[in-house]
Design an enzyme around this catalytic site. Structure first.
Site, PDB file in Angstrom:
ATOM      1  N   ASN A  10       0.908  -1.258   0.056  1.00  0.00           N
ATOM      2  CA  ASN A  10      -0.055  -0.141  -0.071  1.00  0.00           C
ATOM      3  C   ASN A  10       0.850   1.194   0.029  1.00  0.00           C
ATOM      4  O   ASN A  10       1.328   1.433   1.263  1.00  0.00           O
ATOM      5  CB  ASN A  10      -0.756   0.065   1.038  1.00  0.00           C
ATOM      6  CG  ASN A  10      -1.711   1.409   1.077  1.00  0.00           C
ATOM      7  OD1 ASN A  10      -1.924   2.084   0.278  1.00  0.00           O
ATOM      8  ND2 ASN A  10      -2.204   1.610   2.890  1.00  0.00           N
ATOM      9  N   LYS A  12      -0.024   4.273  -0.236  1.00  0.00           N
ATOM     10  CA  LYS A  12      -0.511   5.384   0.364  1.00  0.00           C
ATOM     11  C   LYS A  12      -0.584   6.566  -0.464  1.00  0.00           C
ATOM     12  O   LYS A  12      -0.498   6.590  -1.669  1.00  0.00           O
ATOM     13  CB  LYS A  12      -0.016   5.603   1.741  1.00  0.00           C
ATOM     14  CG  LYS A  12      -0.156   4.241   2.566  1.00  0.00           C
ATOM     15  CD  LYS A  12      -0.051   4.440   4.110  1.00  0.00           C
ATOM     16  CE  LYS A  12      -0.077   3.092   4.921  1.00  0.00           C
ATOM     17  NZ  LYS A  12      -0.056   3.489   6.345  1.00  0.00           N
ATOM     18  N   HIS A  96      -9.651   0.650   5.586  1.00  0.00           N
ATOM     19  CA  HIS A  96      -8.279   0.928   6.076  1.00  0.00           C
ATOM     20  C   HIS A  96      -8.377   1.754   7.353  1.00  0.00           C
ATOM     21  O   HIS A  96      -9.112   2.522   7.296  1.00  0.00           O
ATOM     22  CB  HIS A  96      -7.293   1.623   4.974  1.00  0.00           C
ATOM     23  CG  HIS A  96      -5.700   1.680   5.344  1.00  0.00           C
ATOM     24  ND1 HIS A  96      -5.281   2.579   6.234  1.00  0.00           N
ATOM     25  CD2 HIS A  96      -4.764   0.871   5.184  1.00  0.00           C
ATOM     26  CE1 HIS A  96      -4.017   2.258   6.398  1.00  0.00           C
ATOM     27  NE2 HIS A  96      -3.876   1.364   5.614  1.00  0.00           N
ATOM     28  N   GLU A  98      -6.726   4.478   8.137  1.00  0.00           N
ATOM     29  CA  GLU A  98      -6.582   5.635   8.071  1.00  0.00           C
ATOM     30  C   GLU A  98      -8.070   6.504   7.381  1.00  0.00           C
ATOM     31  O   GLU A  98      -8.391   7.404   7.365  1.00  0.00           O
ATOM     32  CB  GLU A  98      -5.523   5.915   7.083  1.00  0.00           C
ATOM     33  CG  GLU A  98      -4.273   5.904   7.760  1.00  0.00           C
ATOM     34  CD  GLU A  98      -3.071   5.510   6.944  1.00  0.00           C
ATOM     35  OE1 GLU A  98      -1.753   5.080   7.144  1.00  0.00           O
ATOM     36  OE2 GLU A  98      -3.280   5.609   5.658  1.00  0.00           O
ATOM     37  N   GLU A 168      -4.688  -4.839  11.288  1.00  0.00           N
ATOM     38  CA  GLU A 168      -3.869  -3.650  11.290  1.00  0.00           C
ATOM     39  C   GLU A 168      -4.181  -3.630  12.775  1.00  0.00           C
ATOM     40  O   GLU A 168      -4.929  -2.873  13.387  1.00  0.00           O
ATOM     41  CB  GLU A 168      -4.469  -2.543  10.670  1.00  0.00           C
ATOM     42  CG  GLU A 168      -4.582  -2.649   9.069  1.00  0.00           C
ATOM     43  CD  GLU A 168      -5.192  -1.358   8.451  1.00  0.00           C
ATOM     44  OE1 GLU A 168      -4.199  -0.677   7.952  1.00  0.00           O
ATOM     45  OE2 GLU A 168      -6.430  -0.767   8.541  1.00  0.00           O
ATOM     46  N   GLY A 174       2.752   2.827  11.021  1.00  0.00           N
ATOM     47  CA  GLY A 174       3.560   4.044  11.180  1.00  0.00           C
ATOM     48  C   GLY A 174       4.605   4.400  12.385  1.00  0.00           C
ATOM     49  O   GLY A 174       5.121   5.606  12.277  1.00  0.00           O
ATOM     50  N   SER A 214       3.380  -2.077  10.275  1.00  0.00           N
ATOM     51  CA  SER A 214       4.895  -1.838  10.261  1.00  0.00           C
ATOM     52  C   SER A 214       5.553  -2.979   9.921  1.00  0.00           C
ATOM     53  O   SER A 214       6.553  -3.271  10.650  1.00  0.00           O
ATOM     54  CB  SER A 214       5.181  -1.061  11.300  1.00  0.00           C
ATOM     55  OG  SER A 214       4.664   0.219  11.714  1.00  0.00           O
TER      56      SER A 214
END
Length: 252
Positions: A10, A12, A96, A98, A168, A174, A214
């Protein structure tokens, strides 16, 4: 039948057009014609067409970072499942972290997107996972049940065959923090058990569940050795071909 692993990168909101094409070509060259696992790259929307061209005839599939729940209409800024299929996408991300926690998408919106994408023929990588606050309160299993039940409500057995989960741990995205293989396996096992309770053991056993927190080439071998971890949704490490290919190699 063993579940085939998938490694999906991904990207992003990163890369220029030239960087995206170069990265896609490098990944395809490194993967070769017959990889031991499935591999996909998920670039930003503007680069889907040039990346599709770069991947033509290779073993690397194309994915999108999001999709809308309608086929067409007055929905400024949105992209339909049919549009993604037409440019060559096999996969789309839905839900996702985010999108949920930064953009504010609801469980109901996630369910609508899952249905629309699967009905169109896309494979859906459905992202679920708990925040740090939820984990500290030991609410992760309750979060799994809510997110799984909400996103999958109304799906048919045939649609489940094109559904992939990505766990996730939001607290690891991150941050450079990675759940230990044991913690990740526990979460994946719980998600699979929850799917079995809701939709039956056959669907649960066949469901691929990726790890998405990560992930790196160093952490991948230990994670992929776990019985309920079926590959990875890779973030930062997918922006460098060598780092991404190291993760792909760990899944082989």
């Amino acid at each position: 039948m063993p579940r085939r692993k998938l490694i999906a990168g991904n990207w992003k909101m990163n890369t220029t057009r030239a960087e995206a094409v170069t990265l896609a070509k490098a990944v395809a060259a490194g993967v070769g014609a017959s990889p031991a696992c499935d591999v996909a790259v998920i670039p930003p929307f503007p680069w889907l067409v040039p990346v599709a061209d770069a991947l033509a005839g290779t073993a690397v599939a194309l994915g999108a970072q999001d999709v809308y729940s309608e086929t067409k209409g007055a929905f400024t800024g949105e992209v339909s499942p049919g549009m993604l299929l037409e440019v060559g996408c096999k996969y789309t991300l839905v839900g996702h972290s985010e999108r949920r926690h930064v953009i504010g998408e609801t469980d109901a919106a996630t369910n609508q997107k899952v249905h629309a994408a699967l009905e169109a023929g896309l494979h859906v990588i459905l992202c679920i996972g708990e925040t740090l606050a939820e984990r500290e309160r030991n609410l992760q299993e309750r979060v799994f049940q809510r997110q799984v039940y909400a996103a999958c409500a109304g799906l048919t057995d045939e649609q489940f065959a094109r559904l992939i989960f990505a766990y996730e741990p939001v607290w690891a995205i991150g941050t450079g923090k990675v759940a230990t293989p044991e913690l990740a396996q526990e979460a994946h096992k719980n998600i699979r058990a929850r799917m079995g309770m809701l939709y039956g053991d056959n669907i649960a056993a066949a469901l691929p569940i990726l790890y998405g927190g990560s992930l790196t080439g160093e952490s991948a071998p230990g994670l992929f050795a776990q019985p309920d971890i079926d590959g990875g949704l890779v973030g930062g490490a997918s922006l460098k071909a060598d780092a991404f290919l190291k993760i792909v190699a760990a899944a082989g």
